[in-house]
Design an enzyme around this catalytic site. Structure first.
Site, PDB file in Angstrom:
ATOM      1  N   THR A 186       0.955  -1.144   0.005  1.00 20.07           N
ATOM      2  CA  THR A 186      -0.048   0.037  -0.055  1.00 20.07           C
ATOM      3  C   THR A 186       0.863   1.201  -0.056  1.00 20.07           C
ATOM      4  OG1 THR A 186       0.021   0.394   2.214  1.00 20.07           O
ATOM      5  CG2 THR A 186      -1.760  -1.135   1.302  1.00 20.07           C
ATOM      6  N   LYS A 440     -13.987  17.732  11.686  1.00 21.96           N
ATOM      7  CA  LYS A 440     -14.972  17.658  12.800  1.00 21.96           C
ATOM      8  C   LYS A 440     -15.253  19.002  13.334  1.00 21.96           C
ATOM      9  CE  LYS A 440     -13.809  12.955  13.388  1.00 21.96           C
ATOM     10  NZ  LYS A 440     -12.897  12.193  13.835  1.00 21.96           N
ATOM     11  N   TRP A 445     -19.610  16.595  11.396  1.00 22.24           N
ATOM     12  CA  TRP A 445     -18.581  16.217  10.381  1.00 22.24           C
ATOM     13  C   TRP A 445     -19.010  16.690   9.051  1.00 22.24           C
ATOM     14  CZ3 TRP A 445     -17.280  10.227  10.615  1.00 22.24           C
ATOM     15  CH2 TRP A 445     -16.937   9.717  11.959  1.00 22.24           C
TER      16      TRP A 445
END
Ligand code: AMP
Length: 543
Positions: A186, A440, A445
């Site tokens: 990854t 936040k 959110w």
């Protein structure tokens, strides 16, 4: 219980090339070679050379389970390695050459690669890290004798010479289908890259699952321009799915600019192509400037990051090419969801379809997804509730290579994707953020991706990133960091009021900073970690 009486055969990657060689012997693989010219041959030729590669594994002393690295562009030799290495029982580690040098050495050492196959392009790169690769015994340069370079690399072989000397007879071995076939790391925006280990079984089922009509809908009528790199998540599995379906495969080599891609699309009559939005941006830019069109192309698959609305409109309206928006990740092989419109949605008019097309799509059979809240309660499919996206299925990882605490899935097998999403009543999933990028603000959110999509919808903005910045009253508030088009004199106020037309007032970012370019990681994605570091000392004007 009585047992079924069907034959049991382990699912082997070699069976794909055996099948293509036998049943699609004349279907072509066309590659733009690193040396320059266009190379063409057929699945029959490829099958023969893949067997030679498997014999070369023996010459090089590579045994079942040994790791073999590649640093290569999309091309026929890389494709042969996909089959020859894995088919022989060894494990193919496709290294992303865009990694930083330290990460490159890290992944090669971590995987324990014994041999590295590399394109001419990457000889200087390997020379500069060779001292840090104690396990690598040999390097094989993917070219012929005539093009072999001078190099300081030790124990260097010429690929074509090795193949010439290798027997083309080889019986593909049959072994446990759960054996490792390939490894991809990854991109690792935090910490070291992590190795995802695919098996013969997972690779084969993924290729089947992604081929179906609700997936990539592959058939022998397709000529596929595979732009997504063979060093990134197994080229989204298409290097396996294409021969399985008898598709013609067109591999662009190192030339990813709009003009070169268009030339191949045109000359090879490509009907399908797959790439990340950055590449498509270059292609559509080229089309606009040159006035060229896409007469053969029927659909393009776009994934890796969210597809801007303007891109969907441009492909579908200007060039009559259907956009298939897809979501996935290295850990999911990568196919997670694909956006295909269900019949009742096809009846809507184009403007009503657009919000659905912008979503990342629906699961295909073989992979399941769900969203959960902070207490792990499963959230409803109402298109409003958003939470952590989890995935499980035949081709989803159960752990990382060499990680003893392999605790990446919960007791029911759900893998935490790190994405935040909604799922609507028809099952269309929409990514609203990465867990670590969501803003936040005062307990609510705000989706950084939603704001970025709106900002890049402004005709004067080339690219935009939205990051959370500390705020004394609201904890965090959004900051837009944007790149303007050449010659534009758009200012902060006009961009903020443009964004304000599409979101609630409390979601409008507090500030805009214009920059010349944004930082990107090895797979072309925005590197928000680096961006946050760059803006470490930034304070909002109102604080
Ligand atoms: P990688 O493993 O490097 O392929 O990165 C996977 C991540 O890319 C996912 O977890 C998502 O955050 C992001 N991603 C992939 N496809 C999309 C998409 N269509 N829209 C938004 N984000 C995406």
């Amino acid at each position: 219980m009585i047992h079924g009486l069907m034959q049991q055969q382990p699912l082997m990657i070699s069976s794909i090339i055996e099948f293509a060689e036998r049943w699609f012997p004349k279907v072509e693989v066309v590659s733009r070679s690193v040396e320059g010219p266009i190379h063409r041959y057929t699945y029959k030729d490829m099958g023969r050379r893949a067997r030679q590669v498997a014999n070369v594994m023996q010459t090089l002393g590579i045994n079942a389970g040994d790791r073999v690295a590649t640093l290569a562009w999309n091309g026929y030799r890389h494709l042969e390695l996909y089959y020859g290495v894995s088919g022989s029982g060894a494990v193919l580690h496709t290294v992303n050459p865009r990694l930083f040098k330290e990460q490159l050495a890290y992944v090669i050492n971590h995987a324990g690669d014994r041999v590295v196959f590399l394109d001419l392009t990457f000889v200087p790169l390997l020379e500069s890290v060779a001292d840090e690769l104690p396990n690598v015994e040999k390097y094989v340069i993917l070219t012929d004798r005539e093009h072999m370079p001078e190099t300081s690399l030790a124990n260097v072989h010429c690929y074509e010479e090795l193949l010439e000397a290798a027997d083309s007879h080889y019986q593909w071995p049959t072994f446990d289908e759960n054996a490792a076939s390939s490894i991809c790391y990854t991109s690792g925006t935090t910490g070291n890259p992590k190795g995802v280990v695919y098996s013969h079984r997972s690779t084969l089922i993924h290729a089947l699952g992604s081929s179906i009509p609700n997936g990539l809908s592959l058939s022998g009528n397709d000529s596929i321009l595979l732009v997504v790199p063979q060093f990134h998540v197994n080229s989204w599995g298409v290097s396996y799915a294409a021969p399985m379906n008898g598709c013609k495969l067109v591999l662009p080599g190192p030339a990813m600019d709009g003009a070169s891609l268009h030339e191949l699309m045109d000359s090879e009559r490509c009907t399908l192509s797959l790439a990340v939005p950055t590449v498509w941006m270059m292609l559509t830019g080229f089309l606009r400037e040159s006035g060229e069109t896409l007469p053969h192309m029927k659909r393009v698959v776009i994934g890796g990051s969210a597809v801007p609305e303007a891109m969907i409109r441009s492909f579908e309206t200007d060039y009559d090419v259907e956009v298939i928006h897809a979501w996935g990740m290295t850990e999911t092989s990568p196919l997670g969801t694909l956006n295909f419109l269900m019949p009742h949605l096809r009846d809507l008019d184009y403007e009503e379809q657009m919000p659905i097309k912008l979503k990342q799509g629906k699961s295909v059979f073989g992979i399941d997804i769900r969203i959960v809240d902070d207490e792990n309660n499963v959230l409803p499919h109402d298109g409003v509730a958003f939470g952590r996206l989890q995935a499980r299925g035949h081709w989803v990882t159960s752990g990382y290579y060499g990680d003893e605490n392999n605790d990446v899935v919960d007791s029911d097998g759900w893998f935490e994707t790190g994405d935040v999403a909604t799922i609507d009543e028809d099952g269309y999933m929409m990514i609203t953020d990465r867990t670590k990028d969501v803003i936040k603000s005062g307990g609510e959110w705000i989706s950084s991706i939603a704001l970025e999509n709106i900002a890049v919808g402004h005709p004067d903005i080339t690219e935009a990133a939205v990051i959370a910045m500390p705020h004394p009253k609201w904890d965090e508030r959004p900051l837009v960091v944007a790149v303007k088009n050449h010659n534009s004199n758009i200012d902060r106020e006009s961009l903020l009021s443009y964004i304000g037309e599409s979101v609630a007032k409390w979601q409008v970012p507090n500030d805009v900073v214009f920059v010349d370019e944004l930082p990107h990681g090895a797979t072309g994605k925005l590197n928000k970690l680096k961006l946050r570091e760059d803006f470490n000392d930034y304070c909002f004007p109102d604080t």
